[in-house]
Structures are given as structure tokens and as C-alpha cells.
Write a protein that holds these residues in place. Structure first.
Motif, short mmCIF file in Angstrom:
data_model
loop_
_atom_site.label_atom_id
_atom_site.label_comp_id
_atom_site.label_asym_id
_atom_site.label_seq_id
_atom_site.Cartn_x
_atom_site.Cartn_y
_atom_site.Cartn_z
N ASP A 73 13.06 -6.16 -4.37
CA ASP A 73 14.06 -7.03 -3.76
C ASP A 73 14.18 -8.25 -4.68
OD1 ASP A 73 15.55 -8.86 -2.29
OD2 ASP A 73 14.62 -8.33 -0.40
N ASN A 74 15.19 -8.25 -5.52
CA ASN A 74 15.30 -9.32 -6.50
C ASN A 74 15.59 -10.67 -5.86
OD1 ASN A 74 14.68 -7.68 -8.66
ND2 ASN A 74 16.81 -7.30 -9.22
N ALA A 75 16.20 -10.66 -4.68
CA ALA A 75 16.46 -11.93 -3.98
C ALA A 75 15.15 -12.58 -3.55
CB ALA A 75 17.36 -11.70 -2.78
N LYS A 76 14.13 -11.76 -3.34
CA LYS A 76 12.83 -12.26 -2.91
C LYS A 76 11.81 -12.27 -4.04
CE LYS A 76 13.33 -10.82 1.91
NZ LYS A 76 12.75 -10.01 3.01
N ASN A 77 12.23 -11.91 -5.25
CA ASN A 77 11.31 -11.84 -6.39
C ASN A 77 10.09 -10.97 -6.07
OD1 ASN A 77 12.95 -13.49 -7.91
ND2 ASN A 77 11.35 -14.95 -8.43
N THR A 78 10.31 -9.86 -5.40
CA THR A 78 9.20 -9.04 -4.92
C THR A 78 9.42 -7.57 -5.28
OG1 THR A 78 8.78 -10.58 -3.11
CG2 THR A 78 7.87 -8.37 -2.88
N VAL A 79 8.33 -6.94 -5.67
CA VAL A 79 8.31 -5.50 -5.89
C VAL A 79 7.29 -4.90 -4.93
CG1 VAL A 79 6.63 -5.68 -7.78
CG2 VAL A 79 8.10 -3.67 -7.61
N TYR A 80 7.60 -3.72 -4.43
CA TYR A 80 6.78 -3.07 -3.41
C TYR A 80 6.27 -1.71 -3.90
CZ TYR A 80 9.38 -6.40 -0.50
OH TYR A 80 9.94 -7.53 0.02
N LEU A 81 5.19 -1.29 -3.29
CA LEU A 81 4.71 0.07 -3.50
C LEU A 81 4.33 0.64 -2.14
CD1 LEU A 81 4.10 2.23 -5.67
CD2 LEU A 81 1.71 1.50 -5.52
N GLN A 82 5.15 1.55 -1.64
CA GLN A 82 4.85 2.25 -0.39
C GLN A 82 4.01 3.47 -0.73
OE1 GLN A 82 5.66 1.53 2.93
NE2 GLN A 82 4.31 3.28 3.36
N MET A 83 2.84 3.54 -0.17
CA MET A 83 1.91 4.62 -0.47
C MET A 83 1.67 5.44 0.79
SD MET A 83 -0.81 2.56 -2.85
CE MET A 83 -1.44 1.57 -1.50
N ASN A 84 2.00 6.71 0.74
CA ASN A 84 1.82 7.61 1.87
C ASN A 84 0.84 8.72 1.52
OD1 ASN A 84 3.81 6.16 3.32
ND2 ASN A 84 5.44 7.43 2.47
N ILE A 85 0.27 9.30 2.54
CA ILE A 85 -0.67 10.41 2.38
C ILE A 85 -1.73 10.05 1.35
CG2 ILE A 85 -0.87 12.92 2.25
CD1 ILE A 85 2.15 13.11 2.41
N LEU A 86 -2.38 8.93 1.57
CA LEU A 86 -3.37 8.45 0.61
C LEU A 86 -4.59 9.36 0.58
CD1 LEU A 86 -2.94 4.67 1.27
CD2 LEU A 86 -2.95 5.71 -1.01
N LYS A 87 -5.17 9.48 -0.60
CA LYS A 87 -6.32 10.33 -0.83
C LYS A 87 -7.55 9.47 -1.12
CE LYS A 87 -3.26 13.77 -2.92
NZ LYS A 87 -2.97 14.58 -4.13
N LEU A 88 -8.71 10.05 -0.87
CA LEU A 88 -9.96 9.32 -1.10
C LEU A 88 -10.06 8.81 -2.53
CD1 LEU A 88 -12.49 11.62 0.78
CD2 LEU A 88 -11.66 9.38 1.52
N GLU A 89 -9.63 9.65 -3.47
CA GLU A 89 -9.77 9.30 -4.89
C GLU A 89 -8.78 8.22 -5.33
OE1 GLU A 89 -9.11 12.29 -3.61
OE2 GLU A 89 -7.61 13.40 -4.81
N GLU A 90 -7.94 7.76 -4.41
CA GLU A 90 -7.00 6.69 -4.76
C GLU A 90 -7.53 5.31 -4.39
OE1 GLU A 90 -3.52 8.62 -2.92
OE2 GLU A 90 -2.75 8.89 -4.97
N THR A 91 -8.79 5.27 -4.00
CA THR A 91 -9.46 4.00 -3.87
C THR A 91 -9.51 3.32 -5.23
OG1 THR A 91 -10.81 4.66 -1.98
CG2 THR A 91 -11.68 2.91 -3.41
N ALA A 92 -8.98 2.10 -5.28
CA ALA A 92 -8.86 1.42 -6.57
C ALA A 92 -8.36 0.00 -6.34
CB ALA A 92 -7.88 2.15 -7.49
N VAL A 93 -8.44 -0.79 -7.39
CA VAL A 93 -7.72 -2.06 -7.41
C VAL A 93 -6.32 -1.77 -7.96
CG1 VAL A 93 -7.63 -4.40 -8.30
CG2 VAL A 93 -9.84 -3.36 -7.74
N TYR A 94 -5.34 -2.19 -7.22
CA TYR A 94 -3.95 -1.96 -7.61
C TYR A 94 -3.37 -3.26 -8.17
CZ TYR A 94 -3.89 2.64 -5.53
OH TYR A 94 -4.14 3.97 -5.25
#
Length: 120
Positions: A73-94
Motif C-alpha cells: 500500500d504505497n499510500a501507507k508506505n507499507t508492504v505486507y506478507l500474508q502467510m498461509n498454511i505455515l509449516k514447522l520449517e518456516e520458523t525463522a526471522v523474517y
């Protein structure tokens, strides 16, 4: 100089969803390609997703394609990451990052990261 602040990380069960946000300071956000990366314990930081400056161009790593969605959303200077069906191995610092060129898979300005922990 753009500064980035991520939020939205936390603890989620495997199969669940989480939405990360990254808010940027500075007036050049809308002209920059942005991306998300992650670093799991003991592993190198890896590319997750990228979005073009005006939004329609999106690119994902094979491991998240179909489950994660990057948006901005460029009006809000924000980028998003919607993450679905998360897996155990996706534990991380993003991390979110400014990507220096439209087709690059590396960043040159980084946020401080937000922890995502996927549990059983």
C-alpha cells in the motif's frame, strides 16, 4: 535513506496463517521494489517474495508459491506478507528489504526482522 520496521510476527500453529507488515520511512518507498526474506536458525538468509514498485509484478520462491502473498500500500508506505498454511520449517526471522533492481533477489536496505515461530 529508507528505514524499515517489520511487525506482525509471533507464534502460530502449523497450518495457520500470519500477516507481516513492513512500514518504511522516506519519500521514495513508492518507487522501490520491495521484498521479504527469512533466516532460519543455522541457515543462510533466503529470498521469499518480491513486489514491483507499482504493485503488479510479484515473484515468489518455489517453497512459498501458492501459500504466501506479497502486497503493498504505497499510500501507507507499507508492504505486507500474508502467510498461509505455515509449516514447522518456516520458523525463522523474517526481514523486509528494499531490492535494488527490479529482478534482483537480494536486498540492500534491511529492517530489523520479526520472529515467526511455527509450532505443532
Amino acid at each position: 535513506q529508507v528505514q524499515l520496521v517489520e511487525s506482525g510476527g509471533g507464534l502460530v500453529q502449523a497450518g495457520g496463517s500470519l500477516r507481516l507488515s513492513c512500514t518504511a520511512s522516506g519519500r521514495t518507498f513508492s518507487s522501490r521494489t520491495m521484498g521479504w526474506f527469512r533466516q532460519a536458525p543455522g541457515k543462510e538468509r533466503e529470498f521469499v517474495a518480491r513486489i514491483s514498485a507499482n504493485g503488479p509484478g510479484r515473484y515468489y520462491s518455489d517453497s512459498v508459491k501458492g501459500r504466501f502473498t506479497i502486497s503493498r500500500d504505497n499510500a501507507k508506505n507499507t508492504v505486507y506478507l500474508q502467510m498461509n498454511i505455515l509449516k514447522l520449517e518456516e520458523t525463522a526471522v523474517y526481514y523486509c528489504a528494499v531490492i535494488p533492481a527490479p529482478y534482483s533477489l537480494t536486498g540492500d536496505i534491511w529492517g530489523q526482522g520479526t520472529q515467526v515461530t511455527v509450532s505443532t
